[in-house]
Design an enzyme around this catalytic site. Sequence first.
Site, PDB file in Angstrom:
ATOM      1  N   VAL A   1      33.622  32.147  30.711  1.00 34.64           N
ATOM      2  CA  VAL A   1      33.056  33.277  31.456  1.00 34.64           C
ATOM      3  C   VAL A   1      32.166  32.736  32.578  1.00 34.64           C
ATOM      4  O   VAL A   1      31.513  31.705  32.409  1.00 34.64           O
ATOM      5  CB  VAL A   1      32.234  34.136  30.462  1.00 34.64           C
ATOM      6  CG1 VAL A   1      31.396  35.177  31.174  1.00 34.64           C
ATOM      7  CG2 VAL A   1      33.155  34.770  29.437  1.00 34.64           C
TER       8      VAL A   1
ATOM      9  N   GLY B   1      34.446  31.829  37.691  1.00 35.06           N
ATOM     10  CA  GLY B   1      35.306  32.229  38.813  1.00 35.06           C
ATOM     11  C   GLY B   1      36.736  32.491  38.403  1.00 35.06           C
ATOM     12  O   GLY B   1      37.626  32.556  39.258  1.00 35.06           O
ATOM     13  N   LEU B   2      36.983  32.643  37.103  1.00 38.75           N
ATOM     14  CA  LEU B   2      38.369  32.804  36.640  1.00 38.75           C
ATOM     15  C   LEU B   2      38.695  34.250  36.257  1.00 38.75           C
ATOM     16  O   LEU B   2      39.699  34.514  35.604  1.00 38.75           O
ATOM     17  CB  LEU B   2      38.641  31.837  35.473  1.00 38.75           C
ATOM     18  CG  LEU B   2      38.382  30.357  35.798  1.00 38.75           C
ATOM     19  CD1 LEU B   2      38.672  29.467  34.593  1.00 38.75           C
ATOM     20  CD2 LEU B   2      39.228  29.891  36.986  1.00 38.75           C
TER      21      LEU B   2
ATOM     22  N   SER C   1      36.925  36.594  34.357  1.00 35.55           N
ATOM     23  CA  SER C   1      36.735  37.035  32.966  1.00 35.55           C
ATOM     24  C   SER C   1      36.349  38.508  32.886  1.00 35.55           C
ATOM     25  O   SER C   1      36.854  39.232  32.013  1.00 35.55           O
ATOM     26  CB  SER C   1      35.690  36.168  32.258  1.00 35.55           C
ATOM     27  OG  SER C   1      34.493  36.149  32.990  1.00 35.55           O
TER      28      SER C   1
ATOM     29  N   ASP D   1      40.541  41.016  41.566  1.00 36.65           N
ATOM     30  CA  ASP D   1      40.629  40.372  40.243  1.00 36.65           C
ATOM     31  C   ASP D   1      41.308  41.289  39.223  1.00 36.65           C
ATOM     32  O   ASP D   1      42.090  40.836  38.389  1.00 36.65           O
ATOM     33  CB  ASP D   1      39.229  39.995  39.732  1.00 36.65           C
ATOM     34  CG  ASP D   1      38.601  38.879  40.552  1.00 36.65           C
ATOM     35  OD1 ASP D   1      39.166  38.525  41.604  1.00 36.65           O
ATOM     36  OD2 ASP D   1      37.535  38.361  40.151  1.00 36.65           O
TER      37      ASP D   1
HETATM   38  C1  MEV Z   1      35.612  37.146  43.038  1.00 37.16           C
HETATM   39  O1  MEV Z   1      36.512  36.651  42.066  1.00 37.16           O
HETATM   40  C2  MEV Z   1      36.304  37.339  44.336  1.00 37.16           C
HETATM   41  C3  MEV Z   1      35.440  37.805  45.486  1.00 37.16           C
HETATM   42  O2  MEV Z   1      36.275  37.848  46.645  1.00 37.16           O
HETATM   43  C4  MEV Z   1      34.872  39.182  45.243  1.00 37.16           C
HETATM   44  C5  MEV Z   1      35.917  40.284  45.253  1.00 37.16           C
HETATM   45  O3  MEV Z   1      36.996  40.105  45.795  1.00 37.16           O
HETATM   46  O4  MEV Z   1      35.594  41.327  44.702  1.00 37.16           O
HETATM   47  C6  MEV Z   1      34.302  36.850  45.754  1.00 37.16           C
END
Ligand code: MEV
Length: 327
Positions: free
Chosen positions: A104, A107-108, A110, A153
């Site tokens: 968690v 940046g993956l 979660s 995401d």
């Molecule tokens: C986060 O995984 C990706 C960002 O571009 C934010 C988003 O797209 O909501 C940083």
Amino acid sequence: MIINVKAKSSAPAKIILFGEHFVVYGNPCILSSIKKRMQVNVSINNTDKIRILSDLGNSEYSVNDIFLSNEFVTDPIVKCISSVFSTRKKSLGLDITISSEFPVGMGLGSSAACCVATTAAIDSLFGEIKPEWICEQAIEAERIIHKNSSGADCVISTYGGIIYYSKGSGFDRIYLKQSFPILVIETGIIHSTRFMIEKFKRFRDNNLSLFNEFLLKSRLICNQAIEALTLGKLCEIGYLFNENHGLLKEAGVSHMLVDKLISYCLKSGVYGAKMTGAGGGGSVIAVADQLVIEQLHKSLYQMGFNSIISECDLNGLLITNDSNILR
Ligand code: MEV
């Protein structure tokens, strides 16, 4: 009607190959799901309690708490439950267990995978699920913690594969002629996506003309990447990774350790490397030939860094239910 007493769902982790942050401002980004999953088990418990057990800690709510108005909701899982209950006109006690095969705050994706899988598992207790609806609810729930997120995401976690996504126009799939490995390296530094989105916004507000230049460059990178990915031109993908990271670094959303890991990867012979996701820690991705990836994976392990040799997961959200008709 309740058609199942329990349900199981899972949704994949993701990496952003190109265009993170800029996607919040209407630009495209390219994402891939990877073969690591968030698993959610739900069962009806015949009490008036919602009990949530997760790797991040446990919580308990009374069923009535679920219907608090939005401004009082701080837990995205509560929002996922209330979306389903309001739409399906239900309110009952549930046991929810959430477990993750990936870390968690790295940046993956979660939180997105968690919102997608939870909403889907609960909704599937009451009838057939509609992925588009699940994805919309998950985006709303995720915004409780990330505020101004693009929805990227949740979209990749719902649909899987490799996609070219932009906020206004949805997504197109990118099909690879041949798959290739990407190394995902965890920095071990947990970031807050919301904080990084705000930091990026400050960069934008203070440097509007430079920001607009970056927007154009990032869009160009994404568009060039489509062909490079489709044809598996690793050298070009690597070049575009480096270019993309340059923009994000200048916008202030990288991190000292991220940049050190990227230099190490480049010295080790990768074609290119970049941060992935919100930055400020999180994970780094690198593209290289298989042998280089394997050697790098080993040497990073010896240096104390976890890494995953990732493969794209063509499946998005998956549901498995008992066909147990209750009433
Ligand atoms: C986060 O995984 C990706 C960002 O571009 C934010 C988003 O797209 O909501 C940083």
